[in-house]
Design an enzyme around this catalytic site. Sequence first.
Site, PDB file in Angstrom:
ATOM      1  N   ASP A 145      48.382 -44.620 -11.375  1.00 20.72           N
ATOM      2  CA  ASP A 145      48.731 -44.152 -10.138  1.00 20.72           C
ATOM      3  C   ASP A 145      47.804 -44.853  -9.264  1.00 20.72           C
ATOM      4  OD1 ASP A 145      48.722 -42.406  -7.894  1.00 20.72           O
ATOM      5  OD2 ASP A 145      48.438 -40.670  -9.089  1.00 20.72           O
ATOM      6  N   HIS A 190      53.844 -49.206   3.856  1.00 20.04           N
ATOM      7  CA  HIS A 190      54.671 -48.687   4.987  1.00 20.04           C
ATOM      8  C   HIS A 190      55.476 -47.497   4.595  1.00 20.04           C
ATOM      9  CE1 HIS A 190      58.794 -50.985   3.929  1.00 20.04           C
ATOM     10  NE2 HIS A 190      58.402 -50.413   2.748  1.00 20.04           N
TER      11      HIS A 190
END
Length: 171
Positions: A58, A78
């Site tokens: 993660d 983004h």
Amino acid sequence: MSGYHIGRPNWLDPNFYPSEECIIKGVDNDHVLFLDVGGGMGDDVANMRLDLDIVIGDFFQEQQIKGARAYFLHSVLHDWPNKQCQMNFHQLKTAMKPGYSRLLIYENVLPEQNPSWKMTALVIIMMANAGGIERIENIWKELVEASGLEVNGIWTADGNYESVIEIVRNH
Ligand SMILES: C[S@@+](CC[C@H](N)C(=O)[O-])C[C@H]1O[C@@H](n2cnc3c(N)ncnc32)[C@H](O)[C@@H]1O
């Protein structure tokens, strides 16, 4: 993402990012060469005839691969607001070897004025779908510098917004 990649320049194309000069030259073979963070390839990597390993993790948690030559993030940031980008940078910064590791952000860098309709449409799509955004150069720099990292250079293929932002950890 496969559709998103179609027709776009590749960061390894000639006259784009000088990967030979910036990544390969001076590489230390005792460390991982390249980590594609959020690469999205999953088990497909196992079918490639390359010397690749899958690392499950993660990117908001501690980065397991320390001191790689390059940490690469393509079209990942983004998707996220600034706060999450900084959490990601914090974990990568901790893993980076000062003066050696490079963080390569491969993302759209929008001009401050007159971006194309495709880019303004993408800004709205990212905000609506993911709570993310396409960013202008100054915002990228502010994000990076607020994380204690430094932008070393920005490379863009002709006629395109997608750019490689090379970031280093000096301390
Ligand atoms: C928009 S895709 C980009 C995939 C790939 N980099 C590309 O350019 O095709 C975003 C990727 O981020 C990964 N991702 C999202 N959250 C993550 C997290 N917390 N830790 C690691 N990867 C994550 C997703 O699994 C997905 O592969």
